[in-house]
Write a protein that holds these residues in place. Structure first.
Motif, PDB file in Angstrom:
ATOM      1  N   GLU A  84       4.431   4.041  -8.089  1.00 34.11           N
ATOM      2  CA  GLU A  84       3.855   2.721  -7.823  1.00 34.11           C
ATOM      3  C   GLU A  84       4.617   1.632  -8.569  1.00 34.11           C
ATOM      4  O   GLU A  84       4.857   0.550  -8.069  1.00 34.11           O
ATOM      5  CB  GLU A  84       2.417   2.682  -8.384  1.00 34.11           C
ATOM      6  N   THR A 143      12.313   8.141   0.901  1.00 35.83           N
ATOM      7  CA  THR A 143      12.504   6.859   0.222  1.00 35.83           C
ATOM      8  C   THR A 143      13.980   6.587   0.002  1.00 35.83           C
ATOM      9  O   THR A 143      14.485   5.486   0.254  1.00 35.83           O
ATOM     10  CB  THR A 143      11.790   6.880  -1.140  1.00 35.83           C
ATOM     11  N   ARG A 202       8.377   0.892  -7.490  1.00 36.83           N
ATOM     12  CA  ARG A 202       8.488   0.163  -6.230  1.00 36.83           C
ATOM     13  C   ARG A 202       9.180  -1.189  -6.389  1.00 36.83           C
ATOM     14  O   ARG A 202       8.844  -1.959  -7.274  1.00 36.83           O
ATOM     15  CB  ARG A 202       7.083  -0.052  -5.662  1.00 36.83           C
TER      16      ARG A 202
END
Lengths: 115, 115
Positions: B6, B48, B9
């Motif tokens: 998180e 990702t 990011r």
DNA sequence: AAGAGATACATTGACAGGCGAGGTATATAC
DNA sequence: GTATATACCTCGCCTGTCAATGTATCTCTT
């Protein structure tokens, strides 16, 4: 330089909890405090702010109550719970870990290519 | 403590650019380098990783070419462009700004309530 | 020769947080 | 009367992440 909100992502709840650690507050006020503390470099968008309060309340990190204003707009005050304080500590540690990792990885770019 | 993704990011592209600043590399290798540098605390998920490479290439920050492996799996190598180097510098500065702001805001929680 | 595990790349669809745009309501100042 | 500040709220879109799944090659073990 203003702050890219991309990079704040994931920290909004922790930022709010940090403010409430100092005492009860309401949304608009919390956001103004953030704005002032950062010298205007950053402020939460209202939609972001209020949805974050919702999540924190749903998670039991904060509780809310209506202020007894006799004048002006109504205010919903928030109070941090024990769970919220614990959550703040944990999230802050997680941030510090992430911060160190990112610092290290971004510093790699300074090494340049030796040729 | 492992790293909450998180909080990474928004930094993945900068992390990749930082690796490519040191010289050309291919996806799998870049990710292993990140894994090793962080002592296993962090690695990018493949989805990702590869979508980040795509975005960087579309933006003109990197260019790619197939390696001439005569054995083993094929490798797509990436090379950073001048635009990519410039982008790395800018993103790093943005990160440093955001970092300072978040540090300051999270430290607020340590002030406690004086009563 | 069969199977497991590592290397290496790629796509799809779902999810979550952030936010623009819109809305409601009260009070003060001009 | 209308502009500005305060104060709250919600809907729908956008973007980055990622689990799941697929392809193909090489090496090591049994």
């Amino acid at each position: 330089m203003s702050v890219a909100s991309e990079l704040i992502r994931g920290n909004t709840e922790t930022i709010i909890l940090a403010q409430l650690m100092k005492g009860d507050g309401y949304g608009y006020m919390v956001n103004k405090a953030i704005f002032n503390l950062t010298g205007g470099k950053f402020e939460l968008k209202e939609a972001t702010l209020y949805t974050a309060f919702r999540r924190l309340e749903d998670a039991g990190c904060i509780v809310s109550y209506w202020g007894d204003e006799t004048t002006g707009a109504r205010r919903r005050y928030y109070s941090i719970t024990d769970l919220g304080r614990e959550s703040y500590r944990l999230r802050k540690k997680e941030w510090e870990t992430a911060e160190a990792v990112i610092d290290k990885l971004l510093a790699e770019g300074e090494k340049g290519v030796s040729k």
